[in-house]
Design a protein around this motif. Sequence first.
Motif, PDB file in Angstrom:
ATOM      1  N   LYS A  91       0.833  -1.204   0.000  1.00  0.00           N
ATOM      2  CA  LYS A  91       0.000   0.000   0.000  1.00  0.00           C
ATOM      3  C   LYS A  91       0.867   1.252   0.000  1.00  0.00           C
ATOM      4  N   ASN A  92       1.958   1.238   0.778  1.00  0.00           N
ATOM      5  CA  ASN A  92       2.865   2.383   0.816  1.00  0.00           C
ATOM      6  C   ASN A  92       3.673   2.506  -0.471  1.00  0.00           C
ATOM      7  N   TRP A  93       4.118   1.376  -1.002  1.00  0.00           N
ATOM      8  CA  TRP A  93       4.942   1.403  -2.208  1.00  0.00           C
ATOM      9  C   TRP A  93       4.185   1.880  -3.438  1.00  0.00           C
ATOM     10  N   THR A  94       2.888   1.572  -3.495  1.00  0.00           N
ATOM     11  CA  THR A  94       2.125   1.805  -4.715  1.00  0.00           C
ATOM     12  C   THR A  94       1.089   2.911  -4.608  1.00  0.00           C
ATOM     13  N   ILE A 149       0.551  -4.366  -9.931  1.00  0.00           N
ATOM     14  CA  ILE A 149       0.363  -4.289 -11.388  1.00  0.00           C
ATOM     15  C   ILE A 149      -0.225  -2.939 -11.786  1.00  0.00           C
ATOM     16  N   LYS A 150      -1.222  -2.472 -11.022  1.00  0.00           N
ATOM     17  CA  LYS A 150      -1.820  -1.167 -11.332  1.00  0.00           C
ATOM     18  C   LYS A 150      -0.786  -0.049 -11.273  1.00  0.00           C
ATOM     19  N   ALA A 151       0.103  -0.134 -10.296  1.00  0.00           N
ATOM     20  CA  ALA A 151       1.107   0.917 -10.124  1.00  0.00           C
ATOM     21  C   ALA A 151       2.344   0.678 -10.975  1.00  0.00           C
ATOM     22  N   LYS A 152       2.371  -0.441 -11.707  1.00  0.00           N
ATOM     23  CA  LYS A 152       3.533  -0.808 -12.521  1.00  0.00           C
ATOM     24  C   LYS A 152       4.807  -0.829 -11.677  1.00  0.00           C
ATOM     25  N   ASN A 153       4.676  -1.371 -10.479  1.00  0.00           N
ATOM     26  CA  ASN A 153       5.783  -1.434  -9.532  1.00  0.00           C
ATOM     27  C   ASN A 153       6.577  -2.715  -9.783  1.00  0.00           C
ATOM     28  N   LYS A 154       7.460  -2.665 -10.761  1.00  0.00           N
ATOM     29  CA  LYS A 154       8.201  -3.860 -11.174  1.00  0.00           C
ATOM     30  C   LYS A 154       9.219  -4.293 -10.123  1.00  0.00           C
ATOM     31  N   ARG A 155       9.691  -3.329  -9.323  1.00  0.00           N
ATOM     32  CA  ARG A 155      10.746  -3.639  -8.350  1.00  0.00           C
ATOM     33  C   ARG A 155      10.310  -4.694  -7.342  1.00  0.00           C
ATOM     34  N   ASN A 156       9.012  -4.723  -7.016  1.00  0.00           N
ATOM     35  CA  ASN A 156       8.545  -5.610  -5.954  1.00  0.00           C
ATOM     36  C   ASN A 156       7.644  -6.736  -6.445  1.00  0.00           C
ATOM     37  N   VAL A 189      11.729 -17.683   3.265  1.00  0.00           N
ATOM     38  CA  VAL A 189      11.509 -16.745   4.368  1.00  0.00           C
ATOM     39  C   VAL A 189      12.816 -16.061   4.753  1.00  0.00           C
ATOM     40  N   LEU A 190      13.904 -16.815   4.796  1.00  0.00           N
ATOM     41  CA  LEU A 190      15.201 -16.232   5.129  1.00  0.00           C
ATOM     42  C   LEU A 190      15.643 -15.232   4.059  1.00  0.00           C
ATOM     43  N   MET A 191      15.369 -15.524   2.785  1.00  0.00           N
ATOM     44  CA  MET A 191      15.698 -14.565   1.728  1.00  0.00           C
ATOM     45  C   MET A 191      14.891 -13.287   1.894  1.00  0.00           C
ATOM     46  N   MET A 192      13.636 -13.422   2.319  1.00  0.00           N
ATOM     47  CA  MET A 192      12.829 -12.221   2.567  1.00  0.00           C
ATOM     48  C   MET A 192      13.442 -11.386   3.688  1.00  0.00           C
ATOM     49  N   ILE A 193      13.933 -12.040   4.739  1.00  0.00           N
ATOM     50  CA  ILE A 193      14.575 -11.314   5.831  1.00  0.00           C
ATOM     51  C   ILE A 193      15.823 -10.601   5.325  1.00  0.00           C
ATOM     52  N   ILE A 194      16.604 -11.280   4.504  1.00  0.00           N
ATOM     53  CA  ILE A 194      17.827 -10.681   3.965  1.00  0.00           C
ATOM     54  C   ILE A 194      17.496  -9.486   3.074  1.00  0.00           C
ATOM     55  N   ILE A 195      16.469  -9.625   2.240  1.00  0.00           N
ATOM     56  CA  ILE A 195      16.098  -8.533   1.325  1.00  0.00           C
ATOM     57  C   ILE A 195      15.490  -7.361   2.097  1.00  0.00           C
ATOM     58  N   ILE A 196      14.486  -7.646   2.905  1.00  0.00           N
ATOM     59  CA  ILE A 196      13.799  -6.568   3.621  1.00  0.00           C
ATOM     60  C   ILE A 196      14.695  -5.966   4.691  1.00  0.00           C
TER      61      ILE A 196
END
Length: 408
Positions: A91-94, A149-156, A189-196
């Motif tokens: 919601k914040n990103w888009t 998709i609506k916001a064309k937020n390809k990064r996420n 899940v661990l990759m999500m922790i590393i990314i976020i």
Amino acid sequence: MTAARHKVISRPGAQPAKPESGLPFLSIGFRPLFLCAAAFAPLALVYFIYTFAHGSTSWPSRFSAVDWHRHEMIFGYAMAIIAGFLFTAVKNWTSQPTPKGAWLAAIAGIWIVGRVAVLFSASMPALEAMILDLLFPLAVAFGIAIPLIKAKNKRNVFFIVLLLLLAVANGLTWLGQSDLGIAIALNIVLMMIIIIGGRVIAMFTERPLGLMLKRHPKVDVIVLVTSLAAFLLEIATHLYDGLPRPIIGTAFLFAATANAWRFSSWETLKTGKHALIWVLHAGYAWLIVGLAFKAAHFLGADISFSIATHALTSGAIGVMTLGFISRVALGHTGRPLVAGTDMAVAFWLINLAAFCRVFGMWLLPEGSRTFYTLAAAFWCLAFVFFLYRYTPYLLSPRADESPRSKST
């Protein structure tokens, strides 16, 4: 238990929030999903320990008690937190709406039904129970896909892919491939922790401490590449026999080193007076410990796979998620970013739980029963503190709604 008095941390120029329409509890994804996860975490652990200790001739799940515990800590607890975070972050990103109101209630209901289906799956058709369980990650993927998709937020957009992969991993656990499914899901899940964590921990550290931490984009790339390589190699051990263990161990050693390199630039020693910050650093430190333990295990050291895994689950995931949901819930309910004494204690407890489960049981195996009991008690108490403090926050309107908007 009252909040400690500290300087309020807020964004410069922040304006009073607009009033939330409908039930505050269903106004944004983190509210019901964080609450569900925090209530489920101690209940599921107590139920598992009681059953495991006393045995049961009428265990209600198709999964064994150990497999149920592994499954529910990832696909139950961690998935609910991931979903709550993504609904809020997207919601914040888009600047696009994510599920709320009846839609959000339905998704939370799907999560609850999934937990019931898994627990009582022995008395249900297997396909029906599996579908009920798999609906949640698919619903979350759909819920974030629309605004991205609506916001064309390809990064996420990759978060949609990760959710779909989690659904596949969950499906594998239902199809008799529990070890493979859990390995895939845990490493996602661990990759999500590393990314976020890489995105937000430095930022969260800078603001209240008045620092400007150095960013090293090349180090971040090295972290992602080495971590992903180690995780893929570990998953491959469940698919192919005979993979050289020294190669896997070396990959984990590179991943641990790269993550420690990134971690070293975050000025951890300056965060001691800010519980909402040091707990995130502690969670990332557990990630490094877990990766190093995995390296040692595959390289032949006297560290069991279970000990290394619990450094990543009880340690990295447990500590990081409790710290993260505590901060997100404060910031997004319009409250000062101050933990308070009770939550500072909770953060110490969740770390003590991981310490007992990992180092206690590793270094003093003759005291395993005692350390196991202590770890469970500390884990449960940490979430009791969270529920005591945060349940009113999650159920009530934002604290920073303007008085004028409330009266109209």
